[in-house]
Design an enzyme around this catalytic site. Structure first.
Site, mmCIF file in Angstrom:
data_model
loop_
_atom_site.group_PDB
_atom_site.id
_atom_site.type_symbol
_atom_site.label_atom_id
_atom_site.label_comp_id
_atom_site.label_asym_id
_atom_site.label_seq_id
_atom_site.Cartn_x
_atom_site.Cartn_y
_atom_site.Cartn_z
ATOM 1 N N GLU A 71 -7.606 -1.184 -9.409
ATOM 2 C CA GLU A 71 -7.902 -2.615 -9.623
ATOM 3 C C GLU A 71 -7.165 -3.469 -8.594
ATOM 4 O OE1 GLU A 71 -8.730 -3.568 -14.064
ATOM 5 O OE2 GLU A 71 -7.113 -2.095 -14.032
ATOM 6 N N GLY A 74 -4.988 0.579 -12.929
ATOM 7 C CA GLY A 74 -4.528 -0.671 -12.312
ATOM 8 C C GLY A 74 -4.331 -0.522 -10.808
ATOM 9 N N ALA A 82 -1.019 1.147 -14.062
ATOM 10 C CA ALA A 82 0.019 0.490 -14.867
ATOM 11 C C ALA A 82 1.015 1.537 -15.343
ATOM 12 C CB ALA A 82 -0.632 -0.189 -16.058
ATOM 13 N N GLU A 103 -8.691 4.145 -17.228
ATOM 14 C CA GLU A 103 -8.118 3.550 -18.443
ATOM 15 C C GLU A 103 -8.720 4.089 -19.731
ATOM 16 O OE1 GLU A 103 -8.842 1.957 -15.662
ATOM 17 O OE2 GLU A 103 -7.423 0.351 -15.251
HETATM 18 C C1 LIG Z 1 -3.718 -4.634 -17.869
HETATM 19 C C2 LIG Z 1 -3.060 -3.309 -17.766
HETATM 20 C C3 LIG Z 1 -4.053 -2.242 -17.552
HETATM 21 C C4 LIG Z 1 -3.659 -1.127 -17.009
HETATM 22 C C5 LIG Z 1 -4.523 -0.054 -16.896
HETATM 23 C C6 LIG Z 1 -3.840 1.175 -16.290
HETATM 24 O O1 LIG Z 1 -3.536 1.220 -15.126
HETATM 25 S S1 LIG Z 1 -3.545 2.454 -17.317
HETATM 26 C C7 LIG Z 1 -2.914 3.707 -16.274
HETATM 27 C C8 LIG Z 1 -3.997 4.328 -15.480
HETATM 28 N N1 LIG Z 1 -3.464 5.401 -14.703
HETATM 29 C C9 LIG Z 1 -3.815 6.650 -14.899
HETATM 30 O O2 LIG Z 1 -4.618 6.983 -15.733
HETATM 31 C C10 LIG Z 1 -3.154 7.674 -14.010
HETATM 32 C C11 LIG Z 1 -2.284 8.572 -14.812
HETATM 33 N N2 LIG Z 1 -1.621 9.532 -13.968
HETATM 34 C C12 LIG Z 1 -2.240 10.608 -13.467
HETATM 35 O O3 LIG Z 1 -3.404 10.825 -13.617
HETATM 36 C C13 LIG Z 1 -1.386 11.568 -12.702
HETATM 37 O O4 LIG Z 1 -0.070 11.397 -13.114
HETATM 38 C C14 LIG Z 1 -1.468 11.373 -11.164
HETATM 39 C C15 LIG Z 1 -1.229 9.947 -10.758
HETATM 40 C C16 LIG Z 1 -2.840 11.838 -10.676
HETATM 41 C C17 LIG Z 1 -0.402 12.287 -10.516
HETATM 42 O O5 LIG Z 1 -0.590 13.616 -10.953
HETATM 43 P P1 LIG Z 1 0.504 14.737 -10.668
HETATM 44 O O6 LIG Z 1 -0.061 15.996 -11.210
HETATM 45 O O7 LIG Z 1 0.918 14.685 -9.274
HETATM 46 O O8 LIG Z 1 1.780 14.326 -11.508
HETATM 47 P P2 LIG Z 1 1.977 14.185 -13.075
HETATM 48 O O9 LIG Z 1 0.727 13.863 -13.739
HETATM 49 O O10 LIG Z 1 2.728 15.350 -13.567
HETATM 50 O O11 LIG Z 1 2.880 12.888 -13.152
HETATM 51 C C18 LIG Z 1 4.199 12.883 -12.613
HETATM 52 C C19 LIG Z 1 5.054 12.067 -13.548
HETATM 53 O O12 LIG Z 1 4.629 10.717 -13.486
HETATM 54 C C20 LIG Z 1 4.341 10.243 -14.788
HETATM 55 N N3 LIG Z 1 3.220 9.299 -14.674
HETATM 56 C C21 LIG Z 1 2.048 9.502 -14.078
HETATM 57 N N4 LIG Z 1 1.298 8.403 -14.130
HETATM 58 C C22 LIG Z 1 2.026 7.480 -14.774
HETATM 59 C C23 LIG Z 1 1.786 6.134 -15.128
HETATM 60 N N5 LIG Z 1 0.651 5.496 -14.832
HETATM 61 N N6 LIG Z 1 2.756 5.491 -15.795
HETATM 62 C C24 LIG Z 1 3.907 6.093 -16.102
HETATM 63 N N7 LIG Z 1 4.214 7.374 -15.779
HETATM 64 C C25 LIG Z 1 3.262 8.046 -15.122
HETATM 65 C C26 LIG Z 1 3.976 11.475 -15.559
HETATM 66 O O13 LIG Z 1 4.137 11.268 -16.927
HETATM 67 C C27 LIG Z 1 4.931 12.490 -14.985
HETATM 68 O O14 LIG Z 1 6.186 12.277 -15.570
HETATM 69 P P3 LIG Z 1 6.726 13.231 -16.717
HETATM 70 O O15 LIG Z 1 8.110 12.783 -16.931
HETATM 71 O O16 LIG Z 1 6.581 14.616 -16.179
HETATM 72 O O17 LIG Z 1 5.841 12.984 -17.893
#
Ligand SMILES: CC/C=C/CC(=O)SCCNC(=O)CCNC(=O)[C@H](O)C(C)(C)COP(=O)(O)OP(=O)(O)OC[C@H]1O[C@@H](n2cnc3c(N)ncnc32)[C@H](O)[C@@H]1OP(=O)(O)O
Length: 719
Positions: A103, A100, A61, A123
């Protein structure tokens, strides 16, 4: 945001397009809904593949949407529509499938993953639970125990483990999308009755109640007050005991309480703060995006005590050639053995070969002549460090970066001992250096942006969370720790016990209270520093001067313990008693309690009842107030830097977001009022006087934490 194409004549390919991680934003969700509709209504399409662009399936998400007015189609019906489809849908998982994103993949009928892909229901790390059916589908797919493990920890699994667990159907070293298309062609027209996970019974062990009880106990213990892991267990329990539709209702109910919780906000703040600290800046205007780091191929560590050994291991584990120098024979022999052992144990854990050949050892400092970067980790003594820096300045080749692992000393003074002070920065590691994630990169007024950029990049390569900070006594972390430790001692003087203080802090979420932590680190460390600062006076003198130093309140309690040889765990006695030297379990020590009583009597202190709230307010607000001073002085660029240092280096509970975030949650006006109260009660403790920046932030309406940087800039410009 989701592109639809037809490939291999009959496969509908839906590609998520939301860089950088294909997060499921409102627009992305709408794109998927539209593309799925199109695929299902197109008679030429016999099966469907869902993938993500740029080698990443989906980062879950869109976390940036949380806390806003979320629009667009919700995830749950979107995933149900995919699962209900009568055409097979295959997820092609490359890069990451998290939260998500996984999921969504679990709603598909098949999953093909690239061998380098990582999957996880992450999450819980954001204070949430997998509420798009993850808590109901995963246990049905892989069984309750394995699902509980993944969901309550949020841990990432490799494609190989995912295959073993049964999360994915195929793993490939080739292009996962091409393989998924082949897979989709092969299953077109086949019955999907056995492929819809929501229809599976949930495989449960016979004694399900005992299992949940055991897991709940374990989770409560390790969660240290975090609510999301508990809710995760409750949601999985619903999968094990209720039909799918009721389980989904329970999942939604539990998510609703988490979604708006302070803990979820704190954890999501930490997620972004961890990334924000990489975008460092210096008061000179130098920044991460305009400062080019130099590549480091060969590095040296000077001094192979506890810190030096850990640093040498951490450097070798990144693949660098390392020269490890220790001039004292006994320490040299011991260190060589210890470093090899540390590398072997680390390699065993990761199933890799130990990088033993990466380190060459020497007893001669001349061995560092050709390295690109040196990290000095000798004993914390300015005169000794001065000498080392003078030597390094003449021995090292032109342009070698000279770094110090000092935890508090003046980096600029060390720079002044060298010919090229612009090449000098602090690299303050935390013990054990090959394990702890935090690195403070300390720039002095003369450090070049390139030196800072190089140290930051090296830290990242070593897997550290690196935070760039300015030069002052103790930098950020240890500077803030001082008032925290002192308040704990003052509380003992006034009537508290180590058990009471530690209990309050552990209930707050710290893994160890301040006294247990001091026993673990060794009480002699601080004693040496205080002696160096001229604060220690021998013996148990009484009278007012015994508890005043340099015009301020001072507690000699720690010094008195050290005089008795009570250095903590290593001597078997400190603030607690241990079964033997080196034992780790702290026990109540009647000696300590009589000692405190005698001490109070000698100093004419009447013990009073102290409650947990006072402990928390005095210890934490003193630390927070110093944090505001650090921001005011420009030593940290923003509250995120301080918070990440505390979460990664000082085990501040992540679900409380770090000290500055915590202050914003408590309310700045409340923190100010309590500091004023305690400063009035203890006028001989100057650091309890509320910092000007805190006053001014309150006066300007207590902006939310993400606006502080901007507010501080504005306040500075008004001065
Ligand atoms: C009913 C709704 C329920 C929803 C549940 C969910 O899905 S909650 C979200 C779960 N997702 C995660 O926990 C993943 C989070 N992201 C990561 O672990 C990492 O970003 C990655 C996907 C493994 C990629 O890693 P990498 O090292 O390649 O990059 P960055 O971590 O530096 O990320 C790059 C930029 O992307 C932004 N970002 C990453 N994930 C998200 C996200 N899910 N939503 C929004 N933005 C995301 C991150 O913040 C970086 O941007 P910046 O501007 O540098 O902050």
């Amino acid at each position: 945001m989701a592109q639809f194409t037809r490939v291999s004549r009959s496969v509908g390919l839906i590609t998520l397009q939301n860089p950088p991680v294909n997060a499921l934003s409102a627009v992305a969700r709408q794109g998927i809904v539209d593309a799925v509709k199109r695929a299902l209504s197109d008679p030429k399409v016999k099966s469907v593949v869902i993938c993500g662009q740029n080698g990443i399936f989906c980062g879950g998400a869109d976390i940036k949407e949380f806390g806003t007015n979320i629009t667009g189609p919700p995830l749950v019906p979107m995933i149900h529509a995919i699962e209900a489809s009568n055409k097979p849908v295959v997820a092609a998982i490359e890069g990451s499938a998290f939260g998500g994103g996984l999921e969504l993949a679990l709603g598909c009928h098949y999953r093909v993953a690239h061998s380098k892909a990582k999957l996880g229901l992450t999450e819980v790390t954001l204070g949430l639970l997998p509420a798009a059916g993850g808590t109901q589908r995963l246990p049905r797919l892989i069984g309750v125990p394995a699902a509980l493990n993944l969901i309550t920890t949020g841990r990432h699994v490799t494609a190989a483990e995912a295959l073993q667990l049964g999360i994915v159907d195929q793993v490939t070293d080739h292009n996962a999308v091409d393989e998924a298309v082949k897979f989709a062609l092969s299953v077109a027209g086949k019955s999907l009755d056995a492929r819809r996970i929501s229809t599976y019974p949930c495989p449960c062990p016979s004694d399900v109640d005992a299992l949940f009880e055991e897991v709940m106990q374990k989770v409560r213990q390790s969660a240290r007050g975090a609510i999301a892991p508990i809710a995760c267990v409750q949601a999985v329990r619903a999968a094990a005991t209720l039909p799918y539709s009721q389980g989904m209702e329970r999942e939604q109910e539990l998510m609703a309480t988490l979604f708006t919780s302070g803990q979820a906000r704190a954890l999501q703040y930490c997620f972004f703060a961890q990334r924000a600290v990489g975008r460092w800046s210096m008061p000179s205007g130098a920044r991460w995006d305009t400062s080019k780091p130099r590549s480091i191929h060969k590095a040296a560590v000077i001094g192979l005590g506890t810190m030096g050994r850990g640093i040498a291991v951490a450097l070798a584990q990144t693949g660098l050639s390392v020269v490890a120098v220790e001039t004292q024979e006994k320490q040299f022999m011991e260190a060589k053995k210890m470093v090899s052992g540390m590398m072997e144990r680390g390699a065993k854990r990761h199933g890799t070969a130990p990088p033993l050949d990466k380190i060459t050892y020497s007893q001669n400092i001349q061995a560092v002549a050709d390295v690109d970067l040196v990290i000095e980790a000798v004993f914390e003594d300015m005169a000794l460090k001065e000498k080392v820096f003078q030597q390094l300045s003449t021995i090292c080749k032109q342009g070698t970066f000279l770094c110090t692992n000092t935890s508090a000393l003046d980096v600029d003074h060390l720079a002044s001992q060298t010919r090229n002070p612009e090449l000098v920065v602090g690299m303050h590691f935390f013990a054990p250096a090959h394990v702890m994630k935090l690195l403070e990169v300390v720039y002095g007024p003369r450090s070049s942006p390139q030196a800072v950029a190089t140290a930051m990049q090296l830290g990242k390569k070593m897997g550290k969370v690196s935070v760039a900070v300015g030069n002052c006594r103790g930098f950020v972390g240890n500077r803030m720790l001082k008032p925290y430790l002192e308040q704990a001692l003052f509380l003992l003087e006034e009537g508290a016990t180590p058990e009471l203080v530690d209990g309050a802090l552990e209930e707050f979420g710290f893994a160890l209270g301040v006294f247990k932590m001091s026993d673990l680190s060794g009480l002699d460390v601080g004693w040496k520093v205080r002696k160096g600062d001229g604060l220690v006076e021998p013996g148990l003198a009484s009278g007012p001067s015994a508890r005043i130093r340099q015009g301020r309140r001072y507690s000699p309690l720690g010094d008195l313990l050290c005089e008795q040889g009570r250095f903590g765990q290593k001597t078997g006695q400190g603030w607690y008693r241990y079964d033997k030297p080196g034992s780790r379990v702290p026990r109540y020590d009647p000696w300590l309690h009589s000692f405190l009583e005698e001490y109070r009597t000698q100093h004419g202190i009447v013990a009073r009842r102290i409650d947990q709230q006072e402990v928390l307010e005095r210890c934490l607000y003193a630390l927070i107030n110093e944090g505001f001073r650090i921001l005011e002085d420009g030593i940290a660029a923003g509250p995120e830097d301080i918070d990440i240092i505390y979460v990664f280096g000082y085990s501040w509970p992540r679900h409380r977001g770090g000290p500055m975030f915590y202050a914003s949650m408590v309310g700045l006006a409340k923190v100010l009022e309590r500091l004023e109260h305690y400063h009035q009660a203890h006028p001989d403790v100057p650091y309890m006087q509320p910092c000007n920046l805190l006053r001014r932030l309150v006066a300007s309406g207590s902006p939310p934490v993400h606006k502080w940087k901007e507010a501080i800039k504005k306040l500075r410009s008004q001065l």
